[in-house]
Design a protein around this motif. Structure first.
Motif, PDB file in Angstrom:
ATOM      1  N   ALA A   9       5.759  -0.879   4.353  1.00  0.00           N
ATOM      2  CA  ALA A   9       4.150  -0.646   4.045  1.00  0.00           C
ATOM      3  C   ALA A   9       3.694  -1.791   4.995  1.00  0.00           C
ATOM      4  O   ALA A   9       2.695  -1.326   5.131  1.00  0.00           O
ATOM      5  N   VAL A  10       4.397  -2.931   5.371  1.00  0.00           N
ATOM      6  CA  VAL A  10       3.459  -3.577   6.161  1.00  0.00           C
ATOM      7  C   VAL A  10       3.528  -3.254   7.507  1.00  0.00           C
ATOM      8  O   VAL A  10       1.800  -3.053   7.619  1.00  0.00           O
ATOM      9  N   ALA A  11       4.618  -2.706   7.631  1.00  0.00           N
ATOM     10  CA  ALA A  11       4.650  -1.796   8.701  1.00  0.00           C
ATOM     11  C   ALA A  11       3.406  -1.164   9.044  1.00  0.00           C
ATOM     12  O   ALA A  11       3.165  -0.976  10.267  1.00  0.00           O
ATOM     13  N   GLN A  12       3.430  -0.286   7.867  1.00  0.00           N
ATOM     14  CA  GLN A  12       2.340   0.633   8.372  1.00  0.00           C
ATOM     15  C   GLN A  12       0.961   0.826   8.274  1.00  0.00           C
ATOM     16  O   GLN A  12       0.813   1.102   9.361  1.00  0.00           O
ATOM     17  N   ARG A  13       0.318  -0.862   8.029  1.00  0.00           N
ATOM     18  CA  ARG A  13      -0.142  -1.666   8.407  1.00  0.00           C
ATOM     19  C   ARG A  13      -0.233  -2.088   9.680  1.00  0.00           C
ATOM     20  O   ARG A  13      -1.887  -1.937  10.038  1.00  0.00           O
ATOM     21  N   CYS A  14       0.594  -2.694   9.928  1.00  0.00           N
ATOM     22  CA  CYS A  14       0.520  -3.786  11.443  1.00  0.00           C
ATOM     23  C   CYS A  14       0.929  -3.122  12.969  1.00  0.00           C
ATOM     24  O   CYS A  14       0.291  -3.495  13.216  1.00  0.00           O
ATOM     25  N   VAL A  15       1.542  -2.147  12.574  1.00  0.00           N
ATOM     26  CA  VAL A  15       2.577  -2.169  14.035  1.00  0.00           C
ATOM     27  C   VAL A  15       2.093  -0.760  14.532  1.00  0.00           C
ATOM     28  O   VAL A  15       1.406   0.018  13.534  1.00  0.00           O
ATOM     29  N   THR A  16       1.139  -0.419  15.346  1.00  0.00           N
ATOM     30  CA  THR A  16       0.942   0.323  15.937  1.00  0.00           C
ATOM     31  C   THR A  16       1.774   0.634  17.127  1.00  0.00           C
ATOM     32  O   THR A  16       2.178   2.089  17.501  1.00  0.00           O
ATOM     33  N   SER A  17       3.458   0.191  17.625  1.00  0.00           N
ATOM     34  CA  SER A  17       4.406   1.182  17.947  1.00  0.00           C
ATOM     35  C   SER A  17       5.566   0.176  17.435  1.00  0.00           C
ATOM     36  O   SER A  17       5.746  -1.046  18.317  1.00  0.00           O
ATOM     37  N   THR A  18       6.893   1.642  17.741  1.00  0.00           N
ATOM     38  CA  THR A  18       8.101   0.985  17.778  1.00  0.00           C
ATOM     39  C   THR A  18       9.318   1.491  18.058  1.00  0.00           C
ATOM     40  O   THR A  18       9.385   2.979  19.143  1.00  0.00           O
ATOM     41  N   ASP A  19      10.003   0.964  19.146  1.00  0.00           N
ATOM     42  CA  ASP A  19      10.626   1.333  19.273  1.00  0.00           C
ATOM     43  C   ASP A  19      12.091   0.996  18.792  1.00  0.00           C
ATOM     44  O   ASP A  19      12.496  -1.063  18.832  1.00  0.00           O
ATOM     45  N   VAL A  20      13.322   1.807  18.482  1.00  0.00           N
ATOM     46  CA  VAL A  20      14.541   0.803  17.889  1.00  0.00           C
ATOM     47  C   VAL A  20      16.040   1.910  18.428  1.00  0.00           C
ATOM     48  O   VAL A  20      15.789   3.146  19.031  1.00  0.00           O
ATOM     49  N   VAL A  21      17.010   1.032  19.517  1.00  0.00           N
ATOM     50  CA  VAL A  21      17.814   1.171  19.659  1.00  0.00           C
ATOM     51  C   VAL A  21      19.348   0.780  18.338  1.00  0.00           C
ATOM     52  O   VAL A  21      19.182  -0.756  18.259  1.00  0.00           O
ATOM     53  N   LEU A  22      19.759   2.023  18.722  1.00  0.00           N
ATOM     54  CA  LEU A  22      21.222   1.606  17.781  1.00  0.00           C
ATOM     55  C   LEU A  22      21.983   1.476  18.249  1.00  0.00           C
ATOM     56  O   LEU A  22      22.730   2.121  19.282  1.00  0.00           O
ATOM     57  N   SER A  23      23.798   0.558  18.295  1.00  0.00           N
ATOM     58  CA  SER A  23      24.187   0.077  19.385  1.00  0.00           C
ATOM     59  C   SER A  23      25.562  -0.149  18.129  1.00  0.00           C
ATOM     60  O   SER A  23      24.733  -0.849  16.870  1.00  0.00           O
ATOM     61  N   GLU A  24      26.894   0.085  18.497  1.00  0.00           N
ATOM     62  CA  GLU A  24      27.990  -1.172  18.444  1.00  0.00           C
ATOM     63  C   GLU A  24      28.617  -1.510  18.677  1.00  0.00           C
ATOM     64  O   GLU A  24      28.453  -1.625  20.550  1.00  0.00           O
ATOM     65  N   VAL A  25      29.034  -2.827  18.402  1.00  0.00           N
ATOM     66  CA  VAL A  25      29.556  -3.926  18.740  1.00  0.00           C
ATOM     67  C   VAL A  25      30.853  -3.331  19.831  1.00  0.00           C
ATOM     68  O   VAL A  25      31.569  -2.424  18.658  1.00  0.00           O
TER      69      VAL A  25
END
Length: 116
Positions: free
Chosen positions: A96-112
């Motif tokens: 809910a906070v992110a919806q109000r505050c964040v304008t762009s997001t980049d997510v990368v998933l990786s494994e150790v």
């Protein structure tokens, strides 16, 4: 495990091979930084405290651009991230906070990885 590969105790950072690593970078609206910081602090603290599968949650602020933040999160498994973390009450508050505050997001998933 293949012969010659490091065990979790030998792995730099001590996260076992197969752990899921989340690298996220967000840009925040200038007028929403304080609200964002309160929201991500709640999510990070609750994640580490309440989720046995959350091994690490670090938030950093970019030096050159103070409206950009990065998260480095480590989970014992993909399920610990997708089910336990994303299904938690504190993640819902964060979203809910992110919806109000964040304008762009980049997510990368990786494994150790186990290292030779």
């Amino acid at each position: 495990m293949a012969e010659g590969l490091l065990t979790s105790g030998d792995q730099p950072g001590a996260h076992p091979p197969g752990s899921l690593v989340v690298w996220a970078t967000v840009t925040v609206r200038e007028d929403a930084v304080e609200d964002f910081l309160a929201g991500i602090a709640d999510d990070a603290r609750c994640s580490v405290r309440d989720e046995p599968g959350c091994l690490e949650f670090t938030v950093s602020r970019h030096v050159e651009d103070p409206l950009r933040f990065s998260f480095h999160e480590v989970y014992a498994s993909r399920e610990a991230f997708e089910v336990d973390h994303r299904g938690s009450e504190h993640f819902a508050r964060w979203d809910a906070v992110a919806q109000r505050c964040v304008t762009s997001t980049d997510v990368v998933l990786s494994e150790v990885q186990a290292l030779p």
